[in-house]
Design an enzyme around this catalytic site. Structure first.
Site, PDB file in Angstrom:
ATOM      1  N   THR A 124       1.041  -5.825   3.328  1.00  0.00           N
ATOM      2  CA  THR A 124       1.952  -5.566   2.092  1.00  0.00           C
ATOM      3  C   THR A 124       3.479  -5.832   2.502  1.00  0.00           C
ATOM      4  O   THR A 124       4.273  -5.972   1.614  1.00  0.00           O
ATOM      5  CB  THR A 124       1.897  -4.086   1.771  1.00  0.00           C
ATOM      6  N   LYS A 161      -5.906  -1.548  13.320  1.00  0.00           N
ATOM      7  CA  LYS A 161      -5.892  -3.044  12.822  1.00  0.00           C
ATOM      8  C   LYS A 161      -6.462  -4.103  14.096  1.00  0.00           C
ATOM      9  O   LYS A 161      -5.586  -4.876  14.273  1.00  0.00           O
ATOM     10  CB  LYS A 161      -4.365  -3.675  12.377  1.00  0.00           C
ATOM     11  N   LYS A 182      -2.812   9.283   8.467  1.00  0.00           N
ATOM     12  CA  LYS A 182      -2.989   8.159   9.031  1.00  0.00           C
ATOM     13  C   LYS A 182      -2.146   8.021  10.332  1.00  0.00           C
ATOM     14  O   LYS A 182      -1.057   8.389  10.373  1.00  0.00           O
ATOM     15  CB  LYS A 182      -2.579   7.132   8.125  1.00  0.00           C
ATOM     16  N   ASP A 190      -5.670   3.785  12.276  1.00  0.00           N
ATOM     17  CA  ASP A 190      -4.816   2.386  11.651  1.00  0.00           C
ATOM     18  C   ASP A 190      -4.536   1.573  12.656  1.00  0.00           C
ATOM     19  O   ASP A 190      -3.282   1.459  12.974  1.00  0.00           O
ATOM     20  CB  ASP A 190      -3.673   2.563  10.701  1.00  0.00           C
ATOM     21  N   ARG A 225       7.148   6.592   4.595  1.00  0.00           N
ATOM     22  CA  ARG A 225       8.554   7.024   4.537  1.00  0.00           C
ATOM     23  C   ARG A 225       8.904   7.860   3.214  1.00  0.00           C
ATOM     24  O   ARG A 225       9.815   8.659   3.349  1.00  0.00           O
ATOM     25  CB  ARG A 225       9.436   5.706   4.742  1.00  0.00           C
ATOM     26  N   ASP A 284      -9.743  -9.364  17.446  1.00  0.00           N
ATOM     27  CA  ASP A 284      -9.902  -9.787  18.614  1.00  0.00           C
ATOM     28  C   ASP A 284     -11.343 -10.455  18.566  1.00  0.00           C
ATOM     29  O   ASP A 284     -11.952 -10.670  17.267  1.00  0.00           O
ATOM     30  CB  ASP A 284     -10.080  -8.847  19.804  1.00  0.00           C
TER      31      ASP A 284
HETATM   32  O1  C5P Z   1       6.479   4.084   5.131  1.00  0.00           O
HETATM   33  P1  C5P Z   1       5.687   3.163   4.486  1.00  0.00           P
HETATM   34  O2  C5P Z   1       5.252   3.910   3.494  1.00  0.00           O
HETATM   35  O3  C5P Z   1       5.927   1.743   4.121  1.00  0.00           O
HETATM   36  O4  C5P Z   1       4.287   3.073   5.482  1.00  0.00           O
HETATM   37  C1  C5P Z   1       3.147   2.262   5.197  1.00  0.00           C
HETATM   38  C2  C5P Z   1       2.178   2.617   6.298  1.00  0.00           C
HETATM   39  O5  C5P Z   1       0.954   1.563   5.951  1.00  0.00           O
HETATM   40  C3  C5P Z   1       2.728   1.841   7.675  1.00  0.00           C
HETATM   41  O6  C5P Z   1       2.092   2.839   8.512  1.00  0.00           O
HETATM   42  C4  C5P Z   1       1.934   0.463   7.728  1.00  0.00           C
HETATM   43  O7  C5P Z   1       1.704   0.603   9.098  1.00  0.00           O
HETATM   44  C5  C5P Z   1       0.865   0.718   7.169  1.00  0.00           C
HETATM   45  N1  C5P Z   1       0.189  -0.423   6.297  1.00  0.00           N
HETATM   46  C6  C5P Z   1       1.091  -1.360   5.638  1.00  0.00           C
HETATM   47  N2  C5P Z   1       0.314  -2.540   5.161  1.00  0.00           N
HETATM   48  C7  C5P Z   1      -0.996  -3.020   5.417  1.00  0.00           C
HETATM   49  C8  C5P Z   1      -1.498  -2.141   6.268  1.00  0.00           C
HETATM   50  C9  C5P Z   1      -0.843  -0.830   6.862  1.00  0.00           C
HETATM   51  O8  C5P Z   1       2.226  -0.958   5.412  1.00  0.00           O
HETATM   52  N3  C5P Z   1      -1.305  -3.983   4.799  1.00  0.00           N
END
Ligand code: C5P
Length: 233
Positions: free
Chosen positions: A120, A60, A31, A58, A212, A63
């Site tokens: 999330t 998002k 991603k 990603d 992460r 607009d």
């Molecule tokens: O590091 P982590 O596992 O928290 O990363 C989650 C990834 O998913 C990040 O790149 C974040 O931008 C993306 N994301 C998210 N929640 C969403 C949509 C995308 O955490 N609803």
């Protein structure tokens, strides 16, 4: 079984490359988010494609419908596999996004289009305070999921906690792409609605997105393997 999508949240392509070198696998699912794309742009996508990876871009989008449609024409020409918008942009905006992707991809394969329901990192209390939505968080997620389905999109981005309810409210093939994935021993960081890979599978997630837990692990290859094992059982 789908592959865990690795969130390449790095500040430069050189750091991304150094990270990918530690994973001895071809054809990963990755991603690319705002952080990397805004700095490195389309050439990075081109390179990742040449390496054979499945790419979820990603960005998002949110607009007016015409702007989103035009942007999607360009994004689909990059040959990515999945893109997204915010469902809060409305049904018309989502339908326009889809139209843009269809125009841009022509006879080539159209990227999957999914919509973010509630991030999330958003708790129910924050949703109420920040967005003025006074329902339960799950009701908001289900509402956005139904609007997304009506607009003709392929699925939503949601927490795995909501995946089974979303599938019931739409259908089994409606994609639930779920970030907020953590192993039991990991830190939650800024995420609020977190789920382990095994629970995500049990709850019916179609894809998991992991950042992460892999990118900040001491041994990213080992962390990736642990996550794959839990996810695939
Ligand atoms: O590091 P982590 O596992 O928290 O990363 C989650 C990834 O998913 C990040 O790149 C974040 O931008 C993306 N994301 C998210 N929640 C969403 C949509 C995308 O955490 N609803």
């Amino acid at each position: 079984m789908t592959k865990p999508i690795i969130a390449l949240d790095f500040p430069s392509y050189s750091q991304t490359k150094a990270f990918l070198k530690q994973l001895p696998y071809k054809n990963l699912a990755v991603k690319v988010g705002m952080e990397l794309f805004y700095l490195e742009g389309p050439h990075l996508i081109e390179d990742l494609k040449q390496q054979g990876h499945f790419i979820f871009l990603d960005l998002k989008l949110h607009d007016i419908p015409n702007t989103v449609k035009s942007a999607m024409i360009g994004l689909s020409r990059m040959g990515v596999d999945m893109v997204n918008v915010h469902a809060a942009g409305g049904k018309q905006m989502m339908a326009s996004a889809l139209e843009g992707l269809e125009i841009g991809s022509g006879s080539a394969h159209r990227p999957k289009l999914i919509a973010v329901t509630q991030l999330t990192s958003t708790s129910e209390q924050e949703m109420r305070q920040d967005q003025g939505i006074q329902t339960r968080l799950i009701d908001s997620v289900l509402h956005y999921s139904k609007r997304t389905k009506e607009a003709g999109l392929d699925g939503v981005v949601c927490s795995a906690l909501e995946a089974s309810a979303i599938k019931q409210a739409t259908n089994e093939s409606f994609l639930c792409v779920t970030p907020g994935i953590r192993l039991k021993t990991d830190s939650q960081d800024d995420q609020k609605r977190v789920v382990t890979p095994a629970s995500a599978r049990e709850n019916g997630a179609s894809w998991i997105v992991v950042g992460r837990s892999i990118t900040k692990a001491k041994d990213p290859a080992k962390a990736y393997e642990t996550i794959v094992k839990e996810w695939e059982k």
